[in-house]
Design an enzyme around this catalytic site. Structure first.
Site, short mmCIF file in Angstrom:
data_model
loop_
_atom_site.label_atom_id
_atom_site.label_comp_id
_atom_site.label_asym_id
_atom_site.label_seq_id
_atom_site.Cartn_x
_atom_site.Cartn_y
_atom_site.Cartn_z
N GLU A 118 0.84 -1.19 0.00
CA GLU A 118 0.00 0.00 0.00
C GLU A 118 0.89 1.25 0.00
O GLU A 118 1.75 1.40 0.85
CB GLU A 118 -0.91 -0.01 1.24
CG GLU A 118 -1.93 -1.14 1.19
CD GLU A 118 -2.38 -1.61 2.55
OE1 GLU A 118 -2.39 -0.80 3.50
OE2 GLU A 118 -2.73 -2.80 2.68
N HIS A 149 -1.66 -0.44 15.96
CA HIS A 149 -0.59 0.19 15.16
C HIS A 149 0.70 0.34 15.96
O HIS A 149 1.58 1.09 15.58
CB HIS A 149 -1.02 1.59 14.68
CG HIS A 149 -2.07 1.56 13.62
ND1 HIS A 149 -3.40 1.45 13.91
CD2 HIS A 149 -1.98 1.63 12.28
CE1 HIS A 149 -4.09 1.46 12.78
NE2 HIS A 149 -3.26 1.56 11.77
N PHE A 166 2.50 -1.69 8.67
CA PHE A 166 2.56 -1.87 10.13
C PHE A 166 2.67 -3.37 10.44
O PHE A 166 1.92 -4.17 9.88
CB PHE A 166 1.30 -1.32 10.80
CG PHE A 166 1.21 0.18 10.78
CD1 PHE A 166 1.79 0.94 11.79
CD2 PHE A 166 0.56 0.83 9.75
CE1 PHE A 166 1.72 2.32 11.76
CE2 PHE A 166 0.49 2.22 9.72
CZ PHE A 166 1.07 2.97 10.73
N ASP A 180 1.61 -4.87 12.83
CA ASP A 180 0.32 -5.35 13.34
C ASP A 180 -0.47 -6.07 12.26
O ASP A 180 -1.26 -6.97 12.55
CB ASP A 180 -0.52 -4.17 13.84
CG ASP A 180 0.26 -3.24 14.75
OD1 ASP A 180 -0.10 -3.14 15.91
OD2 ASP A 180 1.24 -2.62 14.29
N PHE A 181 -0.26 -5.65 11.01
CA PHE A 181 -1.04 -6.21 9.91
C PHE A 181 -0.57 -7.61 9.53
O PHE A 181 -1.20 -8.28 8.71
CB PHE A 181 -1.03 -5.28 8.69
CG PHE A 181 -1.58 -3.89 8.97
CD1 PHE A 181 -2.27 -3.63 10.15
CD2 PHE A 181 -1.41 -2.86 8.07
CE1 PHE A 181 -2.77 -2.36 10.43
CE2 PHE A 181 -1.91 -1.58 8.33
CZ PHE A 181 -2.58 -1.33 9.51
N GLU A 184 -4.20 -6.93 2.69
CA GLU A 184 -3.03 -7.57 3.28
C GLU A 184 -2.92 -9.04 2.90
O GLU A 184 -1.82 -9.55 2.70
CB GLU A 184 -3.06 -7.42 4.81
CG GLU A 184 -2.66 -6.04 5.31
CD GLU A 184 -3.73 -4.97 5.09
OE1 GLU A 184 -4.88 -5.35 4.80
OE2 GLU A 184 -3.41 -3.78 5.21
#
Lengths: 327, 324, 354
Positions: free
Chosen positions: C29, C127, C81, C83-84, C58
């Site tokens: 992205e 995040h 991130f 987190d993803f 993702e």
């Protein structure tokens, strides 16, 4: 059904209130009162205001991160003071100041905000299922940016909502930019609404700058949902005036965004458009407009003053002790 | 138009796959198959029609049903390697490590996702590679109807449509997702309708008719090779056997009725094509018998080879994690 | 040698490797220019076929990386991130990590999954996470976490050339950090820890951004006569336990610092490996400093109570030494991530100030 004069004034007033709160929050960010960031929704207010102004209090709403959802949550009934207090980390915030900007108030049917984009879709379907089981004709509205509709969670949720005819509304707030990428280079078609066909879900494209047009389409979809006829998909075409987050470099594909494009859309500012129409229709006078403006400015100034003066938690560690489990 | 030889090849592959299916059933009953067997009987025309005339360097992804036999066998993986893999022998396609996860990159078959729907996004990636390499390769990704409910399809379909990747998405709609009728879990009659939202062609085809399947895929493949992007083809077929061999044949909470299955047994893709080729004079009864016999011999020989192959050396587990 | 910022070091590694090997490409992205500008300039140089902007997908980004790798390319999947990674768990932990094994060790999986990591930015629980424990726990994934511009460049080049999937994490607060790198080409082998500061009294094993916090503490303690050795493992898989054992034999005391959650975190794994290999050399129980067993709050007054802080590290060091000392001058890390300042400093994009 045509809108009454009062309803039109309410829509207009809400547009102005959201704009004033947006301005208040930009100022709060630049003066350091908001410690992280703010994703301004300037110019996109008509989508949230048109969609949410006449929701029932027990309807559910999942808003997108843009504008930290104020064009939806403020309209759904969350006071500006509480929104600001949450951003300021005050215990009077809707989440005791824990959430930063992830607004939540279940009494108003606002279950929270996903940190990962696209996280809302399946949650909304679950609430749609609950609403259907409860049988009180509640609806569940998801308003997400266009970029978010690329997530696989949307596909999975649409299949579920369409198969079970759940009272869900999927609204695309298409502001044409995903982060720093124009959406036309990452999406194969002009209209996200075309996705509805594959699921047999009615889908419409609407001018997202026109609060009355947004309201009309959304109201039709709400009526369908309350009549157990299943979900709808509505794409509102709008435009992001500000950078992704206030203060960030305003770039597209690594280059500065051209001001010309922004200017074109500034001319179609949703407040100006609504104002022009209501003046012409004689619903509002110039005096009314100034009064509404002043009222909204006062509301936000007072909210800001009170929220900033609200107390911080005396013992943060006590809050964290309760962080993980209900008991 | 298909030549006589091409028709013979399609028919031969249908028979080979059917015979291999029967060998696998025997393998389950004799305890040689490691794990289970999800028979694809009656659905062979989809994979065979789609993959028989692919180039060796094209890529294929297949659904778990039949563990890929209708695609990997026409694509060129040997029945020996297929059966030995299922018997968990070191001569298997994956040295006995994968069992139902048959893979051989020499034939463009990168494997089978353990989680359904995992293959879509991988196919998108292979589509990116094929487009970059610019050798006219295509990716054919055939998955079951239930799998098209995964969000990975949406993400991969957007990516493929947006970048005009050379991919053909195939739906092998056998009308059942384990015990659940697909009509209970998908809102529309045709999954091919999904294509519209992505701006790619979506067609529905009779999945019992190997020629119709072939023609639909051929059109899509030519489109993909010409750089015009992906297509979606839904093949309507039906699952004759239970979800996995030996399992109770349920429909929702009850049992599936023989009356429901019966009409589809009559539409057996091998019989349908045989009748047609006999009528067209492409095949004689002698050809039919010969093709049958040769296929049985091929599969029995492969079964013996697999049975006699040694099990993998457990030492192999010491070097499984990284390339070096 | 010349001085560059961390983010420029990443940028150079990407640029050099994409130039060296045309099968290397990057996608994700906003990679043409976006949230973290480490990919700036790549598009201008390599064009739209090798620098691809994707939608928010993702699963597709992580999964397409596996597909492209299987088909002979070397994709770099930028997930923005860490987190993803949890969104793309199937693609990263099931496909990239396991497919080589599942399919008989014949498949190459040369992928780099890169993303920003860590907190101290008062963002939110989705995040700000550190995912090294999860990745280190999953067999089949390599993981590199650089802490200096030198390491950032050298490790990324190795990651891109590696034939197995590598998770490469850059901490948000390190992006503007300056450091020296050589003018000539270099790579850093995986599985080689770096002693960031030599010392004789106590060994601090620190992961990622914790190296910077630990060095700050170590320098302050140096002034009052405590000599701290700070070791940066640089890669958690492969993991260089030998360098740590050598240090423990010298200092006899260990503190392990990591930003991920304490429970089942890498501090536990590293501590246990030390127990197994160097128990007889220890003069005190090992101390661990890591994030509390709690999601990371977004509210600005709470984060510091969850993420490890310099006073926590100092207290742990004093504890293994059995010393009591005034550490009130150790400040909590409250800098936050000032994007405007960071990107402005880089001079990569023109910043519009409101």
């Amino acid at each position: 059904m045509d809108l009454t004069k009062e309803q039109k004034i309410r829509l207009y007033t809400n547009l102005v209130r959201v704009r004033k709160l947006d301005e208040t929050m930009v100022k709060a960010l630049l003066t350091g009162k908001i410690s992280t960031f703010f994703h301004s929704g300037e110019g996109q207010e008509a989508v949230g205001v048109g969609a949410c102004s006449f929701l029932r209090e027990d309807d559910y709403l999942f808003p997108s991160h843009r504008g930290h959802a104020i064009s939806k949550t403020l309209i759904k009934g969350l006071p500006a003071r509480i929104i600001l207090a949450e951003h300021y980390g005050r215990i009077t915030g809707c989440c005791d100041g824990v959430s930063g900007f992830h607004t939540c108030d279940m009494k108003l049917g606002i279950p929270g905000m996903s940190g990962t984009l696209g996280g809302h879709f399946p949650l909304a379907v679950g609430m749609g299922l609950a609403a259907q089981l409860r049988g009180k004709k509640q609806v569940v509205m998801v308003i997400e940016g266009e970029g978010t509709y690329a997530r696989g969670t949307f596909h999975e949720s649409m299949i579920m909502a369409a198969t079970w005819k759940l009272p869900n509304l999927f609204i695309v707030e298409n502001n044409q930019i995903m982060g720093n990428t124009p959406v036309k280079i990452i999406h194969p078609k002009d209209d996200f609404a075309d996705l509805g066909f594959g699921y047999g879900v009615p889908a419409k494209v609407v001018d997202g700058q026109d609060v009355f047009a947004v309201h009309k389409e959304v109201q039709t979809a709400i009526d369908r949902a309350r009549a157990d006829e299943g979900p709808s998909l509505i794409e509102c075409k709008t435009y992001r005036i500000q950078p992704h987050a206030v203060g960030l470099p305003d770039t597209l594909l690594g280059r500065p965004r051209t001001q010309e494009e922004i200017e074109v859309w500034r001319k179609r500012d949703p407040i100006k458009l609504a104002q022009k129409r209501l003046l012409k229709e004689g619903v509002l006078t110039q005096v009314d407009i100034e009064k509404i403006d002043g009222g909204a400015a006062n509301e936000m100034e007072e909210a800001d003053r009170l929220a900033w003066a609200d107390p911080m938690p005396t013992d943060p560690k006590e809050i964290l002790k309760k962080a993980l489990y209900a008991e | 138009m298909l030549t006589k030889e091409q028709k013979m090849k399609l028919y031969t592959n249908l028979v080979r796959v059917r015979k291999l299916d029967e060998i696998m059933v025997k393998g389950v009953l004799s305890g040689k198959v490691c794990g289970h067997w999800s028979s694809q009987k009656g659905q062979e025309a989809v994979g065979v029609g789609a993959t028989t005339f692919l180039r060796k360097d094209d890529y294929i992804f297949f659904c778990h049903r039949g563990h890929g036999i209708t695609t990997v066998i026409p694509k060129g993986i040997s029945p020996r390697a297929f059966i030995a893999e299922h018997f968990s022998k070191n001569s298997g396609a994956c040295q006995g490590m994968g069992c139902l996860h048959v893979a051989d990159m020499e034939y463009g078959a990168p494997g089978l996702s353990g989680s359904l729907g995992g293959d879509f996004v991988l196919a998108a990636g292979m589509g990116i590679a094929a487009k970059m390499r610019a050798k006219g390769q295509v990716v054919v990704c055939i998955q079951g109807d239930g799998t098209y409910g995964r969000g990975t399809f949406h993400e991969a379909a957007l990516m493929a449509a947006n970048w005009k990747l050379p991919i053909v998405w195939g739906v092998e709609n056998n009308q059942y997702m384990v015990f659940t009728p697909t009509s209970d879990i998908f809102p529309k009659e045709n999954m091919a309708d999904l294509a519209f939202g992505y701006g790619m062609p979506g067609v529905v085809v009779d999945g019992q008719d190997v020629v119709a399947v072939f023609e639909a895929f051929q059109t899509a493949i030519e489109r993909a090779r010409a750089g015009e992007g992906p297509s979606l083809i839904e093949c309507k077929t039906y699952r004759i056997e239970p979800h996995t061999y030996g399992m109770v044949d349920k429909r929702c909470a009850g049992l599936r009725s023989p009356e429901e299955i019966e009409p589809w047994v009559k539409k057996d893709p091998v019989n349908l094509f045989q009748e047609r080729l006999l009528k067209e004079g492409v095949l004689t009864q002698a050809d039919v018998d010969r093709i049958d016999r040769e296929a049985i011999e091929e599969m029995e020989e492969a079964e013996r080879f697999a049975t006699e192959s040694p099990a993998p050396d457990p030492q192999i587990l010491k070097q499984v994690l990284y390339w070096k | 040698m010349r001085e560059v910022r961390f983010i420029q070091a990443i940028n150079e590694a990407l640029l050099e490797e994409m130039k060296r090997d045309e099968t290397v490409f990057i996608f994700g992205e906003c990679v043409r220019g976006g949230t973290f500008p480490h990919t700036n300039g790549l598009f201008e140089k390599f064009g739209k076929d090798r620098v691809l902007d994707t939608s928010i997908s993702e699963n597709a980004i992580a999964g397409a990386a596996v597909g492209a790798a299987l088909a002979g390319y070397r994709p770099i999947a930028e997930l923005m991130f860490s987190d993803f990674f949890l969104i793309a768990g199937d693609e990263i932990c099931n496909k990239a990590a396991k497919w080589r094994f599942t399919h008989g060790m014949k498949l190459k999986m040369p992928i780099v999954y890169m993303a920003s990591t860590g907190g101290y930015i008062r963002s939110d629980s989705e995040h700000s996470q550190s995912v090294e424990s999860l990745i280190m726990h999953t067999p089949g994934l390599r993981i590199a976490i650089p802490t200096t511009p030198y390491d950032a460049k050298g490790l990324l080049k190795t990651a891109i050339r590696d034939d197995d999937p590598v998770v490469y994490l850059y901490h948000k607060l390190l992006l503007t950090k300056k450091g020296e790198i050589p003018d000539e080409e270099y790579t850093i082998p995986f599985g080689l820890a770096d002693v960031k500061k030599e010392g004789k009294d106590v060994t601090v094993v620190a992961v990622g951004f914790m190296v910077d916090l630990s060095l700050g503490v170590a320098n302050k303690l140096q002034e009052r006569g405590i000599s701290v050795e700070v070791i940066d493992p640089r890669t958690l898989e492969p993991f260089d336990i030998d360098t740590i054992v050598t240090s423990v034999k010298k200092t006899k005391r260990v503190v392990i610092v990591d930003e991920d959650t304490l429970r089942c975190g890498v501090t536990g794994e590293i501590g246990m490996q030390i127990m197994e290999k160097a128990f007889d050399y220890l003069d005190a129980p090992i101390q661990r400093v890591a994030a509390a067993n709690c999601p990371i709050p977004a509210g600005w007054y709470l984060e510091e109570h969850v993420l490890p802080q310099p006073p926590d590290i100092a207290a742990a060091i004093l504890k293994v030494l059995g010393k009591d000392m005034d550490i009130s001058d150790m400040k909590k890390e409250k800098v936050g991530f000032d994007a405007v300042k960071a990107f402005g400093d880089l001079g990569i994009t023109k910043v519009k100030q409101n």
